[in-house]
Design a protein around this motif. Sequence first.
Motif, PDB file in Angstrom:
ATOM      1  N   ALA B 328      48.480 108.507 -46.180  1.00 20.34           N
ATOM      2  CA  ALA B 328      48.970 107.254 -46.784  1.00 20.34           C
ATOM      3  C   ALA B 328      47.836 106.251 -46.880  1.00 20.34           C
ATOM      4  N   ALA B 329      47.017 106.169 -45.835  1.00 19.39           N
ATOM      5  CA  ALA B 329      45.891 105.236 -45.845  1.00 19.39           C
ATOM      6  C   ALA B 329      44.880 105.587 -46.926  1.00 19.39           C
ATOM      7  N   ASP B 330      44.611 106.891 -47.068  1.00 22.74           N
ATOM      8  CA  ASP B 330      43.675 107.318 -48.123  1.00 22.74           C
ATOM      9  C   ASP B 330      44.183 106.898 -49.495  1.00 22.74           C
ATOM     10  N   LEU B 331      45.490 107.093 -49.723  1.00 21.39           N
ATOM     11  CA  LEU B 331      46.047 106.753 -51.038  1.00 21.39           C
ATOM     12  C   LEU B 331      45.891 105.270 -51.322  1.00 21.39           C
ATOM     13  N   GLU B 332      46.203 104.456 -50.315  1.00 25.30           N
ATOM     14  CA  GLU B 332      46.077 103.011 -50.520  1.00 25.30           C
ATOM     15  C   GLU B 332      44.639 102.636 -50.793  1.00 25.30           C
ATOM     16  N   ARG B 333      43.751 103.286 -50.084  1.00 27.77           N
ATOM     17  CA  ARG B 333      42.323 102.958 -50.229  1.00 27.77           C
ATOM     18  C   ARG B 333      41.845 103.184 -51.654  1.00 27.77           C
ATOM     19  N   VAL B 334      42.363 104.215 -52.320  1.00 30.24           N
ATOM     20  CA  VAL B 334      41.867 104.520 -53.666  1.00 30.24           C
ATOM     21  C   VAL B 334      42.770 103.995 -54.761  1.00 30.24           C
ATOM     22  N   GLY B 335      43.682 103.102 -54.393  1.00 32.18           N
ATOM     23  CA  GLY B 335      44.413 102.399 -55.433  1.00 32.18           C
ATOM     24  C   GLY B 335      45.707 103.047 -55.869  1.00 32.18           C
ATOM     25  N   VAL B 336      46.216 104.009 -55.108  1.00 31.26           N
ATOM     26  CA  VAL B 336      47.538 104.543 -55.434  1.00 31.26           C
ATOM     27  C   VAL B 336      48.573 103.631 -54.773  1.00 31.26           C
ATOM     28  N   GLU B 337      49.579 103.270 -55.526  1.00 30.20           N
ATOM     29  CA  GLU B 337      50.614 102.408 -54.973  1.00 30.20           C
ATOM     30  C   GLU B 337      51.501 103.221 -54.047  1.00 30.20           C
ATOM     31  N   VAL B 338      51.510 102.884 -52.757  1.00 30.89           N
ATOM     32  CA  VAL B 338      52.368 103.599 -51.807  1.00 30.89           C
ATOM     33  C   VAL B 338      53.673 102.832 -51.715  1.00 30.89           C
ATOM     34  N   ALA B 339      54.664 103.349 -52.456  1.00 28.48           N
ATOM     35  CA  ALA B 339      55.926 102.610 -52.584  1.00 28.48           C
ATOM     36  C   ALA B 339      56.752 102.654 -51.309  1.00 28.48           C
ATOM     37  N   ALA B 340      56.620 103.713 -50.538  1.00 27.71           N
ATOM     38  CA  ALA B 340      57.399 103.791 -49.294  1.00 27.71           C
ATOM     39  C   ALA B 340      56.717 104.760 -48.343  1.00 27.71           C
ATOM     40  N   VAL B 341      56.676 104.371 -47.066  1.00 29.55           N
ATOM     41  CA  VAL B 341      56.232 105.304 -46.020  1.00 29.55           C
ATOM     42  C   VAL B 341      57.459 105.605 -45.172  1.00 29.55           C
ATOM     43  N   VAL B 342      57.936 106.841 -45.249  1.00 29.65           N
ATOM     44  CA  VAL B 342      59.155 107.250 -44.551  1.00 29.65           C
ATOM     45  C   VAL B 342      58.734 107.916 -43.259  1.00 29.65           C
ATOM     46  N   ASP B 343      59.048 107.295 -42.118  1.00 28.52           N
ATOM     47  CA  ASP B 343      58.557 107.815 -40.837  1.00 28.52           C
ATOM     48  C   ASP B 343      59.590 108.754 -40.225  1.00 28.52           C
ATOM     49  N   ALA B 344      59.272 110.020 -40.236  1.00 24.97           N
ATOM     50  CA  ALA B 344      60.207 111.011 -39.704  1.00 24.97           C
ATOM     51  C   ALA B 344      60.317 110.911 -38.191  1.00 24.97           C
ATOM     52  N   ARG B 345      59.311 110.285 -37.548  1.00 24.45           N
ATOM     53  CA  ARG B 345      59.392 110.145 -36.100  1.00 24.45           C
ATOM     54  C   ARG B 345      60.476 109.138 -35.730  1.00 24.45           C
ATOM     55  N   ARG B 346      60.859 108.327 -36.711  1.00 27.91           N
ATOM     56  CA  ARG B 346      61.911 107.338 -36.465  1.00 27.91           C
ATOM     57  C   ARG B 346      63.162 107.684 -37.232  1.00 27.91           C
ATOM     58  N   GLY B 347      63.296 108.948 -37.590  1.00 31.93           N
ATOM     59  CA  GLY B 347      64.533 109.366 -38.231  1.00 31.93           C
ATOM     60  C   GLY B 347      64.509 109.316 -39.737  1.00 31.93           C
ATOM     61  N   GLY B 348      63.390 108.935 -40.313  1.00 29.21           N
ATOM     62  CA  GLY B 348      63.338 108.902 -41.771  1.00 29.21           C
ATOM     63  C   GLY B 348      63.387 110.308 -42.346  1.00 29.21           C
ATOM     64  N   ASP B 349      63.924 110.409 -43.562  1.00 26.78           N
ATOM     65  CA  ASP B 349      64.057 111.743 -44.148  1.00 26.78           C
ATOM     66  C   ASP B 349      64.055 111.621 -45.668  1.00 26.78           C
ATOM     67  N   VAL B 350      63.697 112.695 -46.293  1.00 32.87           N
ATOM     68  CA  VAL B 350      63.766 112.815 -47.745  1.00 32.87           C
ATOM     69  C   VAL B 350      64.891 113.788 -48.065  1.00 32.87           C
TER      70      VAL B 350
END
Lengths: 112, 929
Positions: B328-350
Amino acid sequence: MILVPCPHCGPRNVAEFRHVGEAAARPDPASATPEQWRGYLYLRRNPAGPTTETWYHRAGCRAYFAAERHTVTNEFRRTWLPGEVAALAGGATEMGAGVDASGGQGSGGKST
Amino acid sequence: MSERSPASLFRLGPQPGEVLDRSQSFHFLWDGGSYPAFAGDTIAAALAASGVRVLSRSFKYHRPRGILTASFHDPGCMVQADGEPNVRAAHRRVKPAMDVAPQNVWPSLRFDVRSANRALGRFLTPGFYYKTFIKPQRLWPAYQKVLKRFAAGGRISAGSAHGYFDKRYAHPDVLVAGGGPAGMAAAVAAAEAGASVMLVEEEHDLGGHLRWGGSGELGVLAALRAAVTGQSGIEVLTDSAVTGRYDDNWVAVVQRGLSDVEERLIKARAGVVVVAPGLIERPYVFAGNDTPGVMLSTAVRRLVNLYAVRPGSRAVVLTANDEGDAAAADLERVGVEVAAVVDARRGGDVVRVRGGRSVERVELGDGTSVDCDLLVTAVGWTAPTALLNMAGDRPVYRPQAARFLPGADLAPNVLAAGGLAGDGSLDQLIEHARAVGQRAATGEGVIPDLEVRDHPALFGGRTHGIVDLSEDISSKDIVAAAREGYDSVELLKRFTTVTMGAAQGKLETVNAVAILAEATGRSIDETGTTMWRPPYVPITLGALAGRMFEPIRHSPMQPWHEAYGAVPLVAGEWIRPDHYGDPVAEVRNVRDNVGIIDVTPLGKLDLRGPDVPQLLNLLYVNKWSKLEIGAVRYGVMCAEDGVVLDDGVTGHLGPDHYLMSTTSSGAATVWEWAENWLQTAHRDWRVHVTPVTAAFASINVAGPNSRQLLSRVTTGVDLSPEAFPYMNVRTGSIAGVDGCVMWRIGFTGELSFEIHVPAGYGLHVWEALIDHGADLGVAPFGVEAQRIMRLEKGHAIVGQDTDGLTRGYSAAIDSLIKLDKDDFAGLPELSWQRQRGEYPMLVGLQPVDGSVVPAEASQIVEGNHIVGRITSSRWSPTLGRSICLGFVAPHLIDAGTVVTVQLPDRSRIEATVTPQLAHFDPAGVRLRG
């Protein structure tokens, strides 16, 4: 390819050897019954465990020697040359002549 | 996202760890269009830089596929490149003007008719071919035509250029499988301790995951690379992989990307194998998980950092670990818009991805939806334990860590390092690896323990998705198969073909096991995994075959034969002259004048010592103690089961000195047989055996004029019939060559002398015979003419007229077998055969119609029962009719019996049993002249 410990040459690739077979005592041809003789020709214990067998170093020193090998792990416990009678548990076993005269036409030179 | 975006729209500016050489830019072809690339790009990376997302269609359902892992094993990235099928586009580097095409598409990548398979999905469930396309059988050719069109994979062409492949043997003290930080550290430590090291790395460069890391990791990478380069004793192989580990650390390494050969197979005997393959990132299973635009975090980090490619414009990241966060950090660094970071460690899921040819929207576990064109997943790691399994280890599943770790059965000469062995900081893993390298080199040293960190156990989400992208097996298929009763993992694998695709389970096994476990109410450990077998990576048949290496043997006279027009006969390893154009004429010339034949392949053993007669008595069925010096005897050998083993003639040359001849194909066997007895059962016998088959060139001089011819070139031997009777041996000088052995025997039935010449002079003596015999009608004859003549004389050939069941008495050698000897090989069985009485017998046969020559091996029949067979058969020029030898059942052996022979075309003829085996000159008058 397992390593076979030749008593003369040390551990060598199994491709250099011919596995003559599980050792079996040769009955006295003069007094053996057909059942005993054919047991010598065809029947072997074939254990999953330690076995005594004869190897021939076909592409090396050309010695016939005996080995005790574990058939599941392929671990060689010991080897000995003819004449070195091994005292195994349960009595001595001498290395008998290999029965299989037809093994090895000696034309193994095709694969690199 | 269109597939034909303006070129390089997704190429980034220079990245610190990129592998590109921007000074070398060129174009290549893909699916009919031209695309730009830099040196160092992989095919997939260069296409991604131009926004190409769909690279292939899947195996069964022809779903569009793109980059998932951006590594060698990426299932959606198999392409046809420059005529080579199944090229791994995410590994293979682009070359200028390379012509790359999609596979498994019809008619095109964009519009693939066979995607209609998706509509038939219900009917194409796993194992459908066990239930369909079976009846009626007469439609199989039609079924085959249809199914062929749906076969996956690239195309091979018979017009492909001939490739060369190589083999190499290596004996490194330490072989390190994997060139990441752990592998490099272990290699350096082992080499520092004095070991010879072979370091094998799959990718094009050493470094593993450090290559796409931050500045800290890049610094460590540079230091480790310098250490490897600066340390002597390390052979580095990149673009190579360890593909199998066999007994006693016999290891197969496939080396690719070479300039001089297509592929090389290295067979290495390693003292110690260090397994440091790192960890393979695992895909997540959910609806739409195979859509182009769904990528693993390592794929994203590779594309961004190694190839300077922006993988998309707007991303959602599902992360359960540090690497996902870093992506996610790499994407932000190169200008990709990171619309959502879903944290599976906190129960997030796709839950689901929407979009057919490309990701358009992602539905999350909390019910929200996000528009995006890139979904990154980082749900866990699979330990590639294959080499450990092949070494006999049974890895253990650790539920807290959600992965397998090495078990306790690892052989002492196989060690694990890096992520495979455990977790820790980079420094800790390097320190551990150094200790492993030290241990590998010296057998000593303490290896520190590694912790095992917790990781969430994430395999499949709440919707069904594709588990095996290579085979198009979904989680629904696995559950259904389990319900059908295929609930053991080995059965599941074979029924559904899950893990049987190109990646061979690296991306699929753990997910399949987890889903099966859940479906059957067991734990992953209880369910177990399938067996890992070599090869671990694909290897070409060419590399397995290597170069052709077929040695041939020929006598010193072979160049003469070829110049004279001999037609070659391949007899085992030997090349011999079969005939020189007209074997019948050769026969007539021998019987009328004199012929010479090259019989060098005949087996010859030199026997010396006082106990040779004892050996002969043991090996042969007949008696040898009273064979005088200068005499020669024919003998037959049997094995201990009484079966005929070999035959030949042995002569007593001098005190304690014999020469034994054997059949040419039996030469090695008889030598080993003799050695066996002498080394084991009869160590006390004083006998030396020396094989001299190739030390002597052997020539048979045969025919009424043979004595005259030989006497013209021989000195030191009286060849007159009184001085040199039949079945005798002499030594003398022929054509000025000393030490020639000659004996009078008669395989062809004519007066003949078999001479054995020191091989270096073979051609000289042969030419001398030719030169001195013109007026005597001398001419060469070949194996075919000899076969005809020996058949006319009824001489059996062991292995042709005997087989693996022919005990001595069946070979019609009654008079030879001396049952009153003390002991000989075969004695007990032969005496029992004699006692039983009834056995098949070798007899001479003459077809009633002498113009019919039955094929050899034609069956002899009584009604529909087989009662024998023809073993040898020729048309005899001497008798002007066909003659045979064959086996017949005991009740048919009497002379005059008429038997029925069934020819190969099923017609039947009659043949008469002859009184003796010899069809011509049975008394042997011509021999003994």
